[in-house]
Design a protein around this motif. Structure first.
Motif, PDB file in Angstrom:
ATOM      1  N   ILE A 105       8.728 -57.818  51.348  1.00  9.64           N
ATOM      2  CA  ILE A 105       7.379 -58.383  50.676  1.00  9.64           C
ATOM      3  C   ILE A 105       6.656 -57.775  49.560  1.00  9.64           C
ATOM      4  CG2 ILE A 105       5.256 -59.908  51.764  1.00  9.64           C
ATOM      5  CD1 ILE A 105       6.717 -60.745  54.743  1.00  9.64           C
ATOM      6  N   ILE A 106       5.888 -56.527  50.200  1.00 10.26           N
ATOM      7  CA  ILE A 106       6.069 -56.363  48.981  1.00 10.26           C
ATOM      8  C   ILE A 106       6.999 -55.970  48.876  1.00 10.26           C
ATOM      9  CG2 ILE A 106       4.670 -53.176  48.692  1.00 10.26           C
ATOM     10  CD1 ILE A 106       3.905 -53.407  51.850  1.00 10.26           C
ATOM     11  N   GLY A 107       8.044 -55.149  48.245  1.00 10.01           N
ATOM     12  CA  GLY A 107       8.651 -54.856  47.000  1.00 10.01           C
ATOM     13  C   GLY A 107       9.255 -56.266  46.330  1.00 10.01           C
ATOM     14  N   SER A 108       8.651 -57.082  46.767  1.00 13.55           N
ATOM     15  CA  SER A 108       9.143 -59.005  45.622  1.00 13.55           C
ATOM     16  C   SER A 108       7.705 -58.994  45.549  1.00 13.55           C
ATOM     17  CB  SER A 108       9.420 -59.864  46.928  1.00 13.55           C
ATOM     18  OG  SER A 108       8.359 -60.022  48.078  1.00 13.55           O
ATOM     19  N   GLN A 109       7.046 -58.661  45.812  1.00 10.03           N
ATOM     20  CA  GLN A 109       5.539 -58.594  45.074  1.00 10.03           C
ATOM     21  C   GLN A 109       5.223 -58.246  43.851  1.00 10.03           C
ATOM     22  OE1 GLN A 109       3.590 -61.722  45.834  1.00 10.03           O
ATOM     23  NE2 GLN A 109       5.157 -62.276  46.382  1.00 10.03           N
TER      24      GLN A 109
END
Length: 284
Positions: A105-109
């Motif tokens: 999730i953090i990477g996608s954001q």
């Protein structure tokens, strides 16, 4: 008694239940927490000793470990995604696999940048490990979290305060929820997903100590939480919003089939570090 001598006795006492490497790791975790000593301290000072009162404390912890009570509960804390979390019998102990979901999730954001505020909902937050890690690492996010257990929420609120993040918590039964009352850019959940038929695969220290409410579902309705959350996502996911789930490793195909039937798009199933189907993402 010299600490080095006690270490040998400690490891020998636990090796019928744990391998020697794990037993030794327990020793040094406790040593740092209870005595503020690290492995290097013991290596450099072989003359270090436990006082009698300290030995009493250590023997008590050892007896509890021999009963297979998780060391995280004995220490009252664990580490997750580089943060410290209080844990107790009211919450599951966060797993490394869940860190991978958070990383996804953090990477996608990060790839989207932080130009505008986003709202995130964590359903079944438990210790708050997902919600708090996201709030700590996605600076443009307003994070909300739901749990059915008031005791779990009390722990999660404490963890949010200890990690200096703002998370809005709600005591709510998601299975009885008809509308989430607002739109979310990200909905994430690690709900109960272990079927009763899989109990024999669960380690005794987990089965006997961690809250079953957060672990198990009925064999004939294993996807009950995913179906409900997916239904709510259809109504409460913002345009181009994303849903993320941690899933039962044996039900990857069933999860894809469920989301396809419910008209979700861009479904992506990912494996964890152990090679098991563990997380899935989609949008609506």
């Amino acid at each position: 008694m010299k600490i080095k001598e006690y270490r040998t006795q400690f490891i020998d006492a636990l090796t019928p239940l744990y391998d020697a490497v794990e037993a030794e790791s327990f020793f040094y975790l406790i040593l740092e927490e209870k005595n503020q000593l690290k492995r290097i301290d013991l290596a450099l000072r072989s003359d270090l000793v436990f006082l009698e009162a300290e030995t009493v404390v250590w023997n008590s912890i050892l007896e509890q470990l021999k009963k297979e009570i998780p060391i995280q509960y004995l220490l009252g804390k664990t580490s997750f995604y580089g943060l410290d979390f209080e844990v107790n019998e009211n919450v599951l102990i966060p797993r490394p696999e869940t860190e991978e979901l958070v990383e996804w999730i953090i990477g996608s954001q990060k790839s989207k940048g932080e130009s505008q505020k986003i709202s995130i909902l964590d359903i079944g937050t438990g210790s708050g490990c997902i919600a708090i890690s996201l709030a700590k690492n996605i600076l443009n996010a307003h994070v909300f979290a739901i749990d059915v257990s008031e005791k779990a929420l009390a722990t999660a609120k404490k963890n949010a305060e200890n990690n200096s993040v703002n998370v809005t918590f709600f005591n709510q039964n998601i299975l009885e929820t008809e509308d989430l009352q607002r739109q979310f850019d990200i909905i994430v959940s690690n709900p109960p997903y272990v079927r009763n038929l899989e109990k024999e695969e669960i380690k005794k220290n987990v089965l006997d100590n961690e809250p079953h409410l957060a672990l198990f579902v009925e064999d004939d309705d294993a996807l009950i939480f995913y179906k409900k959350i997916a239904e709510l996502s259809q109504k409460n996911l913002s345009e181009n919003g994303q849903v993320y789930f941690e899933i039962n490793q044996y039900l990857g195909k069933e999860m894809i089939d469920l989301l396809e039937r419910m008209k979700f798009k861009n479904i992506e199933l990912r494996k964890d570090i152990y090679g098991n189907d563990r997380m899935i993402s989609c949008n609506f």
